[in-house]
Design an enzyme around this catalytic site. Structure first.
Site, PDB file in Angstrom:
ATOM      1  N   GLU A  71       0.859  -1.191   0.000  1.00  0.00           N
ATOM      2  CA  GLU A  71       0.000   0.000   0.000  1.00  0.00           C
ATOM      3  C   GLU A  71       0.890   1.235   0.000  1.00  0.00           C
ATOM      4  OE1 GLU A  71      -2.174  -0.336   3.661  1.00  0.00           O
ATOM      5  OE2 GLU A  71      -3.463  -1.921   2.911  1.00  0.00           O
TER       6      GLU A  71
ATOM      7  N   LYS B  51       2.453   4.429   1.446  1.00  0.00           N
ATOM      8  CA  LYS B  51       2.627   4.913   2.821  1.00  0.00           C
ATOM      9  C   LYS B  51       2.423   6.427   2.781  1.00  0.00           C
ATOM     10  CE  LYS B  51       5.705   4.723   6.815  1.00  0.00           C
ATOM     11  NZ  LYS B  51       5.370   6.022   7.337  1.00  0.00           N
TER      12      LYS B  51
ATOM     13  N   ARG C  99      -1.720   9.975  11.442  1.00  0.00           N
ATOM     14  CA  ARG C  99      -2.594   8.819  11.646  1.00  0.00           C
ATOM     15  C   ARG C  99      -3.904   9.267  12.278  1.00  0.00           C
ATOM     16  NH1 ARG C  99      -0.207   3.043  12.756  1.00  0.00           N
ATOM     17  NH2 ARG C  99      -2.030   1.796  12.332  1.00  0.00           N
TER      18      ARG C  99
ATOM     19  N   GLU D 242      -5.066   7.554   7.411  1.00  0.00           N
ATOM     20  CA  GLU D 242      -4.092   8.642   7.446  1.00  0.00           C
ATOM     21  C   GLU D 242      -4.802   9.895   6.918  1.00  0.00           C
ATOM     22  OE1 GLU D 242      -1.065   8.007   8.695  1.00  0.00           O
ATOM     23  OE2 GLU D 242       0.331   9.469   7.858  1.00  0.00           O
TER      24      GLU D 242
ATOM     25  N   LYS E 165       2.289  -5.556   3.673  1.00  0.00           N
ATOM     26  CA  LYS E 165       1.596  -6.237   4.775  1.00  0.00           C
ATOM     27  C   LYS E 165       1.245  -7.672   4.418  1.00  0.00           C
ATOM     28  CE  LYS E 165      -0.533  -1.854   6.091  1.00  0.00           C
ATOM     29  NZ  LYS E 165      -1.762  -1.103   6.276  1.00  0.00           N
TER      30      LYS E 165
ATOM     31  N   LYS F 111       7.734  -1.427   6.498  1.00  0.00           N
ATOM     32  CA  LYS F 111       7.700  -0.153   5.766  1.00  0.00           C
ATOM     33  C   LYS F 111       8.979   0.012   4.962  1.00  0.00           C
ATOM     34  CE  LYS F 111       9.043   2.301   9.976  1.00  0.00           C
ATOM     35  NZ  LYS F 111       8.765   3.296  10.969  1.00  0.00           N
TER      36      LYS F 111
HETATM   37  P1  AMP Z   1       6.332   5.401  10.939  1.00  0.00           P
HETATM   38  O1  AMP Z   1       5.720   6.596  11.627  1.00  0.00           O
HETATM   39  O2  AMP Z   1       7.459   5.742  10.017  1.00  0.00           O
HETATM   40  O3  AMP Z   1       6.643   4.264  11.885  1.00  0.00           O
HETATM   41  O4  AMP Z   1       5.233   4.798   9.944  1.00  0.00           O
HETATM   42  C1  AMP Z   1       4.021   4.319  10.391  1.00  0.00           C
HETATM   43  C2  AMP Z   1       2.934   5.324  10.059  1.00  0.00           C
HETATM   44  O5  AMP Z   1       2.681   5.358   8.659  1.00  0.00           O
HETATM   45  C3  AMP Z   1       1.611   4.938  10.637  1.00  0.00           C
HETATM   46  O6  AMP Z   1       1.516   5.315  11.987  1.00  0.00           O
HETATM   47  C4  AMP Z   1       0.622   5.678   9.753  1.00  0.00           C
HETATM   48  O7  AMP Z   1       0.376   6.961  10.302  1.00  0.00           O
HETATM   49  C5  AMP Z   1       1.368   5.876   8.457  1.00  0.00           C
HETATM   50  N1  AMP Z   1       0.772   5.213   7.279  1.00  0.00           N
HETATM   51  C6  AMP Z   1       0.641   5.791   6.064  1.00  0.00           C
HETATM   52  N2  AMP Z   1       0.114   4.956   5.175  1.00  0.00           N
HETATM   53  C7  AMP Z   1      -0.131   3.783   5.822  1.00  0.00           C
HETATM   54  C8  AMP Z   1      -0.669   2.531   5.426  1.00  0.00           C
HETATM   55  N3  AMP Z   1      -1.054   2.293   4.171  1.00  0.00           N
HETATM   56  N4  AMP Z   1      -0.748   1.556   6.376  1.00  0.00           N
HETATM   57  C9  AMP Z   1      -0.337   1.772   7.640  1.00  0.00           C
HETATM   58  N5  AMP Z   1       0.180   2.945   8.075  1.00  0.00           N
HETATM   59  C10 AMP Z   1       0.286   3.957   7.177  1.00  0.00           C
END
Ligand code: AMP
Length: 639
Positions: free
Chosen positions: A290, A292, A297, A345, A449, A469
């Site tokens: 997906e 990112k 969030r 998001e 995922k 990620k």
């Molecule tokens: P990080 O803050 O770098 O650990 O990345 C995780 C964050 O990416 C999550 O807390 C979400 O806010 C954001 N995010 C954006 N797109 C997605 C997605 N498709 N699935 C899950 N999280 C996402």
């Protein structure tokens, strides 16, 4: 081994008089916990404390538990304990009559206002013995304190703190001041408190004493797992504690189901450095990619009564920050959908060109008192998961099924609501192309995922290996940025003399509850950034480094120290072992820590609290995962 029998020792008198739990009993437990680093010992002290409460004052168990985790209510209700240092110093001065200069000097040498308060009380003569404090009295006063606002609030707060300080005996002043500061830091991590709560409930049942030792141990472990899992889905002690007291451990989960209105701790992802790492991890498994999105969030809830709310990743209620999301919700919810919890998001959006805008644009939106008519930066919601739908939890379903439910219960609505863009191919070239497209669309990279099977369930609060990620800069540097806490600053030189020119950053170790220094940073800031940082930080300057700052024997000494409040996202070239920085000390070397080489400021992370910053465990993983193992092991340089 935990003993089922409890002794009241010296506290029975107060118990007897007031049918309340004495604050001294709680502080005695704090002292014992503080004197050890052994998790099992800390758990046992807490179990003994909770057992006494369950047997003698079960109605006091909830307040006692809140005092142990130093909270006043569930996170989403937003009552905060933290009272500023200058207030506390004033209160200590007025309750002990000590000279402010002496108090500040002692604080600079100990780094702990709690100890200063205790010593100040100790050196003070008392004419009459005040009434002993109870947990109920302290808890209620702390709650009242956190709600005081408006006229004369400073005086009212100091008076309230004073009224408690005057009644303190022995170590009570120390822990009271630390509680007021907002953190005890004596090893009472929430997971430990949850285990102790579960164990004390099991041990309080008469039938437990009839079991063999082996069976008791098993029952304790099972209970801890059940209570933690329920808490992950319903992080609300106000519901969990009464249910635990009323039902058996086995039955209590049936009375504590997740529900809209109570935010879950979100699931998090593991960083990766290459697409091949993803293929290795998910070999032969079905997975999905997906976009990112680079926004904030947003966990969106709809209750059956029509009420809706948006929560942040820290379970903070953001409904007032996003009135525009709230008011448009009805447009994208299908008529058959009556209640839900969505994981999304919120992203800044250019309506004209139908384009995602960078995170920097979103961060210019007001965070408080937002009126819909004044909003200049539009947002859209990208939904990537559905955790609850029409009265049912979906957490255990694999992502594949959750996504189907998501798609059938909501509809995409232009400029308001979209499903996260996805691609289900497992071919590395397709994934590379999808990654490039995500970057072209102002996204941060991809989330990959696991899609089917039991492991593809939603794991609240977990940084799971079933979600990976990949960020755009994965090829350079260490694969991911870090979120670090600003704990000190150095004055600038030349035209930067009126602002801070460089900063001391730290990561967080949840096990020791310490902030460990990781680097000095002076790169990546515009002149405007530096001015903003100066203004944001100058109100958080403290007299001395906190006792929970891990600085090492030959520490880097900034010109000013700060309370741990601000979190910044930082990139670096690589990591190295250093005698001057203490990140992950004890994990890769007995006395040296890990430091960042060539750190560069990326942005402020207002959505993260200091304890959500990168952990020392994660720093250690970054260190071991460095692409070139010969790199990053050289001597540290002081930038
Ligand atoms: P990080 O803050 O770098 O650990 O990345 C995780 C964050 O990416 C999550 O807390 C979400 O806010 C954001 N995010 C954006 N797109 C997605 C997605 N498709 N699935 C899950 N999280 C996402």
């Amino acid at each position: 081994m935990i003993s089922v029998t409890t002794t009241l020792t010296g506290f029975s008198f107060i118990y007897f008089l007031y049918s309340r739990i004495p604050y001294a009993m709680l502080c005695k437990t704090f002292e014992r916990c503080e004197a050890t680093t052994k998790r099992l010992a800390i758990t046992e002290y807490l179990v003994q404390l909770f057992l006494q409460a369950i047997k003698l004052t079960p109605s006091g168990l909830l307040e006692l538990l809140y005092m142990c985790i130093n909270k006043l209510c569930p996170d989403y209700e937003g009552l905060e304990m933290g009272v500023g240092e200058s207030f506390l110093i004033k209160a200590i001065v007025s309750s002990t009559g000590r000279n402010i200069k002496n108090i500040k000097a002692e604080y600079r040498s100990t780094g702990d206002l709690g100890t200063v308060a205790m010593n100040s009380k100790g050196s003070q003569g008392t004419l009459s013995m005040p009434k002993p404090l109870t947990v109920h009295q302290v808890f209620q006063t702390l709650k009242d304190l956190s709600q005081i606002t408006g006229n004369q609030s400073q005086k009212k707060k100091i008076d309230k703190i004073n009224s408690l300080l005057v009644q303190c005996r022995g170590s009570e002043a120390k822990y009271l001041i630390r509680q007021l500061e907002g953190k005890l830091r004596i090893g009472l991590a929430e997971q430990t408190v949850l285990s102790a709560l579960a164990q004390s409930i099991v041990l309080s049942k008469p039938e437990t004493s009839k079991l063999s030792q082996e069976k008791i141990e098993q029952a304790l472990a099972d209970a801890a797992a059940i209570v933690k899992s329920v808490y992950n889905q319903l992080p609300c002690y106000d519901m969990i504690v009464p249910a635990l007291l009323e039902y058996s451990i086995k039955d209590f989960p049936d009375h504590c189901n997740m529900r809209p209105g109570i935010p879950l701790k979100p699931m998090l992802a593991h960083p990766t450095k290459s697409l091949t790492e993803i293929l290795d991890r998910f070999e032969d498994r079905k997975f999905t990619c997906e976009f990112k999105y680079d926004g904030e969030r947003a966990q969106i809830h709809l209750l059956p009564n029509g009420k809706s709310m948006v929560y942040s990743r820290n379970s903070e209620n953001m409904s007032d920050r996003y009135p525009d999301i709230m008011s448009k919700l009805a447009n994208w919810v299908m008529p058959t959908t009556s209640s839900f919890i969505l994981d999304c998001e919120a992203v800044a959006w250019d309506k004209e060109n139908k384009q995602i805008l960078p995170f920097q644009v979103l961060s210019t939106r007001k965070r408080k008192d937002v009126k819909e008519e004044d909003i200049k930066v539009q947002v859209v919601v990208f939904a990537f998961d559905c955790l609850y739908l029409n009265g049912e939890s979906l957490l255990r379903l694999p992502l594949e099924e959750r996504r189907e439910k998501l798609r059938s219960a909501f509809k995409e609505t232009e400029n308001e609501f979209y499903f996260a863009r996805q691609m289900d191919s497992n071919n590395i070239d397709d994934i590379q192309v999808f990654l490039d497209v995500s970057i072209e669309n102002n996204c941060e990279g991809l989330m990959v995922k696991l899609f089917d099977g039991e492991e593809a369930s939603y794991e609240p609060s977990k940084r799971s290996r079933n979600w990976l990620k990949v960020k755009k800069d994965y090829l350079s540097g260490i694969g991911d940025s870090m979120d670090l806490v600003v704990i000190g600053a150095f004055y600038g030189r030349g035209k930067r003399t009126s602002v801070y020119g460089a900063f001391l950053l730290a990561c967080y170790d949840p096990e020791t509850e310490e902030y460990q220094t990781i680097c000095k940073i002076g790169t990546g800031f515009s002149e405007e950034d530096l001015l903003n940082h100066y203004n944001a930080l100058k109100g958080h300057v403290i007299e001395a480094p906190k006792r929970f700052y891990c600085l090492g024997e030959n520490p880097v000494k900034p010109d000013v120290w700060f309370e741990p409040v601000k979190v910044w996202e930082v990139l670096c070239a690589d990591l190295s072992i250093s005698p001057r920085y203490m990140a992950a000390v004890g994990k890769v070397d007995a006395s040296k820590g890990i430091s960042l080489r060539f750190p560069r400021f990326i942005r402020v992370r207002d959505d993260k609290g200091p304890e959500d910053s990168t952990s020392s465990e994660q720093v250690m993983t970054f260190y071991y995962n460095q692409a070139n193992s010969s790199k990053g092991k050289g001597d540290d340089m002081d930038y």
